[in-house]
Design an enzyme around this catalytic site. Structure first.
Site, PDB file in Angstrom:
ATOM      1  N   ASP A  63       5.325   1.002  13.300  1.00 34.51           N
ATOM      2  CA  ASP A  63       4.730  -0.545  13.558  1.00 34.51           C
ATOM      3  C   ASP A  63       5.600  -1.442  13.962  1.00 34.51           C
ATOM      4  O   ASP A  63       5.398  -2.158  14.993  1.00 34.51           O
ATOM      5  CB  ASP A  63       4.105  -1.083  11.928  1.00 34.51           C
ATOM      6  CG  ASP A  63       3.090  -0.154  11.413  1.00 34.51           C
ATOM      7  OD1 ASP A  63       2.270   0.366  12.180  1.00 34.51           O
ATOM      8  OD2 ASP A  63       2.970   0.323  10.269  1.00 34.51           O
ATOM      9  N   ASP A 106       0.569  -1.258  -0.022  1.00 36.53           N
ATOM     10  CA  ASP A 106      -0.113   0.141  -0.016  1.00 36.53           C
ATOM     11  C   ASP A 106       0.834   1.315  -0.184  1.00 36.53           C
ATOM     12  O   ASP A 106       0.155   2.435  -0.244  1.00 36.53           O
ATOM     13  CB  ASP A 106      -1.102  -0.070   1.008  1.00 36.53           C
ATOM     14  CG  ASP A 106      -0.381  -0.417   2.398  1.00 36.53           C
ATOM     15  OD1 ASP A 106       0.838  -0.574   2.520  1.00 36.53           O
ATOM     16  OD2 ASP A 106      -1.373  -0.559   3.443  1.00 36.53           O
TER      17      ASP A 106
END
Ligand SMILES: *[C@@H]1O[C@H](CO)[C@@H](O)[C@H](O)[C@H]1NC(C)=O
Ligand SMILES: *[C@@H]1O[C@H](CO)[C@@H](O)[C@H](O)[C@H]1NC(C)=O
Ligand SMILES: *[C@@H]1O[C@H](CO)[C@@H](O)[C@H](O)[C@H]1NC(C)=O
Ligand SMILES: *[C@@H]1O[C@H](CO)[C@@H](O)[C@H](O)[C@H]1NC(C)=O
Length: 864
Positions: free
Chosen positions: A466, A57
């Site tokens: 993340d 993405d």
């Protein structure tokens, strides 16, 4: 391509009006391994064995290699078209298998000012051409895991369809993706919004067309356009439409289920069946209910084949779906998000009449797991010390079985690609497959900071969203859980060291109150409980290590000494770039717009000392690592240097725009630091280096684009001359060395051709808006417009690596000038972690007791 020696010669010439010379570099990823982000799509080509692609993405697409590794396909994308790293769909041509298409664009809302494009390749993604679309494409928008919304007609492969978001409908090309026209007869363009009760534009933009699937068995001839085409749209009413006349007219398929969004529509040629998975959310994080249906094209019957949940109730939507083309009726489906206790995948060998699942409850809390995990390609992904981990995965929007090999399967999760080559063991007794990390070569992390430390066990320290970040002891070996900065943190946005005691570090993270310190160069970390409700941003640690200045993303800069409570620094604006002088413990620097600030009282107070031209943004402040008062500042108006503690600045010739940069090992011992970073020189944006404090510049990024320049981070190796690290927002970390031994990126030039029916918008421009993030289940939407952060981290070297700590500043009473390092014997000795050898090294080669000099690489030996 020019040879390195020619370029070195060129670099010695005075700067001319022509573009700065280039110097060939070899760039490759700093290996983290295993992806590190969401994999929304994986597609196998049905006609060529072994050909498959994966899309991300925020970091472009990849092609699968026969050794299970992946080759990145979009590494030439740079600032002018940064949004092309958002891949919303991929299509591989079943007729001419060399052709592949991407639908690219990052956001369909104001965060991304640029329209999208269809990229096309006739050499499996080595080189690309593209057509600008007259609207935006949302590779990092909600619903990015549905699809694929791009498809090639399996009979007449000049025909390509693309399903747009935002109500822009269905589009068709009849010339291999060169020109595109809207399919005006397709009117149900999808009304579903990701979250209609959330006012943010991110949640309000309709997801639009979900997928396009051809019935390859329809039609008598295999050379004219396939007549039967199914299109799924994100809509809670009718959502599956069919054309039986090659797209002239469309109708809703009769008898279809409603109330959910169709995530996948997968055709099974051996059964003449369309399988559809549904969720009540658009994905990829959500979904609390869903179903799986099968549409018998021959009979027109819909059958609910939703697999039974291990716990009895369905509390998730359904995402990825795969058919085994070798075994009609063998199918697999994934729960999109089963957060607890574990992700779920099911398999059926009878078209969904009965299912088996990858785990089952034996009796609470005991589960039978019909799988083993092989994390050897990226050990950090499965920390054995964490008991409550999800081995199977989450955000499972994509499952694919190799059409030529029933044992070979791949599926995408929020963190990696799993799968393996023993899938048929699922059907054996006992049922037991190996879930192996199958993402070797995919580096998808979103880097927020890089630091090449003067000393300590790490070559590099990274902060990232993340995955948290890592201590990098080796640049070419996949990371371990031990060296991951996950403790206390969701993501790390900045790391800094104490100039006079470089083993002492602090870092800040994405969530509230994430602040930690290390006293051993990043091996172990302790949470600091003084952090107010600040979050993210940048941190600067004073030279002596006792004072922290934090410029968070959610409030004005704050200050703490001895880890006492933080207090607001009223003189500095929110978002200011900050840095600590590397030698003088009381001196801090800050910058915002064209104002430069200095503190001489340990950051209690700051005063504006100088004006930085017409800058509107200060990107980074990098103080000289070994000399007090010498400081460099990059801005939207170029690069500035002060040699009097920021009292006044000289503008450096060459750069007109400066992004992130760093000072590192000099070219020759005793020379000034080499400086490298993202600059625009002679109108050309790129990564540039100077070895003579800004007199001559050489461009070093070769054919690499590194995405959005102002989202990137740079560290220049403190010890190894010429080694430059670039941290990207979605393609991990790269390192480059001045040599030409490996080829440039597979993607090369792009040419733009325009749509014939609508005025295409210009591709590109703006490089000042940076992208967002995605990935893990814990970050929901994330920080999208990251203000190009700032400063603080720094790093770097001296002409001779300093060794640690306060010891070097204290003068022993026994010796008048130097410190403990000069000892008796044959010559100077190096302290623990210091450099003791390597090409070009002229410093001490003997280590202090009890350490020995160990070769790390040809350029660097270290006392360990
Ligand atoms: C939708 O948005 C509202 C308002 O922000 C929020 O309260 C709700 O939890 C969201 N729903 C989902 C499913 O995320
Ligand atoms: C589809 O329906 C036809 C006609 O009833 C039937 O013969 C066929 O077996 C069905 N196919 C599948 C895969 O169930
Ligand atoms: C599957 O294999 C793994 C590793 O060999 C083992 O730990 C696990 O118990 C096995 N599961 C079953 C159900 O046999
Ligand atoms: C550090 O800076 C302060 C303020 O400019 C100055 O008074 C002091 O002398 C400096 N200390 C050293 C050791 O240079």
């Amino acid at each position: 391509m020019v040879t390195a020696s020619a370029l070195l010669a060129a670099a010695a010439l005075p700067l001319l009006a022509a573009a700065a010379p280039s110097q060939c570099h070899t760039w490759k990823n700093v290996k983290i391994g295993g992806g590190g982000g969401f994999i929304p799509g994986i597609v196998f080509n049905p006609s060529e064995k072994g050909l498959a692609y994966a899309r991300t993405d925020i970091g472009g697409a990849y092609r699968l290699n026969s050794d299970d590794s992946w080759t990145p396909l979009n590494d030439n994308i740079g600032s002018s078209n940064w949004n092309h790293w958002g891949v919303d769909a991929i299509a591989t041509d079943p007729v001419d298998t060399n052709r592949v298409y991407l639908a690219v664009g990052m956001y369909t809302i104001s965060w991304d000012p640029n329209n999208g494009a269809i990229m096309r390749s006739t050499d499996k993604g080595k080189t690309w051409s593209e057509t600008a679309l007259p609207f935006k494409v949302g590779g990092n928008m909600p619903g990015r895991g549905i699809g694929e919304r791009l498809a090639v007609d399996p009979h007449s492969n000049n025909i390509v369809y693309f399903g747009a978001r935002s109500g822009n409908g269905l589009w068709k090309s009849s010339d291999y993706g060169v020109t595109w026209a809207k399919v005006s007869s397709f009117t149900n363009v999808g009304t579903f919004k990701p979250n209609a009760s959330d006012p943010s534009e991110y949640q309000q933009d309709p997801i639009g067309i979900a997928w396009i699937t051809f019935d390859e068995n329809s039609g008598g001839s295999k050379t004219v356009a396939t007549p039967r085409i199914f299109v799924g749209v994100a809509d809670l009413g009718n959502s599956v439409f069919v054309s039986n006349n090659a797209g002239s007219t469309w109708t809703a398929v009769a008898g279809q289920p409603t109330g959910f969004v169709p995530h996948k529509g997968v055709y099974s040629p051996g059964e003449n069946v369309l399988y559809v998975t549904y969720s009540n959310g658009g994905g990829p994080y959500d979904g609390t209910l869903g179903s799986v249906w099968k549409y018998n094209i021959t009979s027109g019957a819909w059958t609910n084949i939703t697999p039974p949940s291990p716990s009895g109730d369905i509390y998730f939507g359904f995402g990825g779906f795969a058919v085994d083309r070798q075994k009609p009726g063998t199918i697999m489906v994934a729960a999109l998000n089963s957060w607890w206790p574990e992700g779920i995948i099911w398999r059926s060998t009878n078209g969904g009449s009965t299912w088996t699942s990858i785990w089952e409850w034996v009796s609470y809390p005991t589960r039978a797991e019909y799988f083993a995990v092989d994390a050897s390609p990226a050990p950090w992904l499965f920390d054995p010390t964490v008991t409550d981990h999800e081995d199977v995965g989450w955000m499972m929007e994509s499952i694919a079985i190799d059409p030529f090999d029933s044992n070979h399967w791949l599926y995408g999760t929020g963190a990696t690609i799993l799968g393996g080559r023993d899938l048929l063991r699922w059907d054996a007794t006992p049922r037991n497959v190996t879930l192996k990390v199958m993402a070797n070569g995919i580096e998808e992390t979103a880097i927020q900071d890089l630091l090449s430390p003067p000393t300590g066990p790490g070559i590099l320290l990274s902060g990232m969203y993340d995955a948290g970040g890592f201590l990098h002891r080796n640049l070419d070996v996949a990371q371990t859980p031990t060296d991951q900065f996950h403790l206390y943190f969701s993501g790390t946005t900045d790391i800094d060291y104490a100039g006079n005691n470089p083993l002492q570090l602090v870092r800040v993270g994405t969530n509230l109150q994430e602040l930690a310190s290390s006293n051993d160069g990043g091996v172990s970390w302790n949470k600091i409980y003084a952090s107010n409700n600040a979050q993210a941003g940048t941190i600067a640690l004073s030279a002596g290590g006792d004072i922290m200045v934090w410029s968070p993303s959610n409030m004005a800069p704050i200050r703490s000494q001895y880890t006492n409570a933080f207090t607001t620094i009223s003189a500095l604006p929110q978002g200011a770039a900050i840095a600590a002088d590397r030698r003088n413990n009381t001196v801090f620097y800050a910058g915002s717009t064209n104002k430069f600030y200095r503190s001489t009282d340990g950051a209690v107070s700051f005063t504006a000392t100088a004006t930085l031209g017409s800058a509107t943004t200060v990107y980074k402040i990098v103080p000289n690592p070994t000399l007090a008062g010498d400081v460099w500042v990059s801005t939207s108006d170029g690069l500035y240097r002060s040699q009097n503690y920021g009292s006044s600045f000289t503008k450096i010739g060459g750069p007109t725009v400066g992004g992130h940069f760093d000072l590192g090992a000099p070219k020759t011992s005793g020379a000034y630091w080499s400086i490298a970073g993202f600059f625009t020189i002679d109108g050309v944006a790129g990564v540039y280096r100077t070895d003579d404090a800004g007199v001559n510049w050489v461009r070093i990024n070769d054919a690499y684009g590194f995405g959005a320049a102002d989202a990137n981070r740079v560290a220049v190796d403190y010890k190894v001359y010429g080694r430059v690290f670039v941290g990207t927002n979605g393609r991990g970390i790269f390192y480059g060395n001045p040599s030409c031994t490996s080829p440039p990126p597979t993607s090369s030039t792009t040419s733009v051709s325009t749509s014939r029916t609508t005025t295409p918008a210009t591709t590109t421009t703006s490089s000042r808006t940076t992208t967002g993030v995605s990935t893990s289940r814990t970050t929901t939407t994330s920080s999208r417009t990251t203000t190009p952060s700032s400063s603080s981290r720094t790093t770097t070297t001296s002409s001779r690596p300093i060794t640690t700590s306060s010891r070097t500043t204290t003068t022993s009473s026994r010796t008048t000038t130097t410190s403990t390092r000069t000892t008796t014997g044959t010559g100077p000795t190096q302290t623990h972690y210091g450099q003791c050898g390597g090409i070009g090294w002229t410093g001490p080669t003997v280590c202090e007791t009890p350490y020995t000099c160990q070769v790390g690489n040809p350029y660097y030996s270290q006392c360990l």
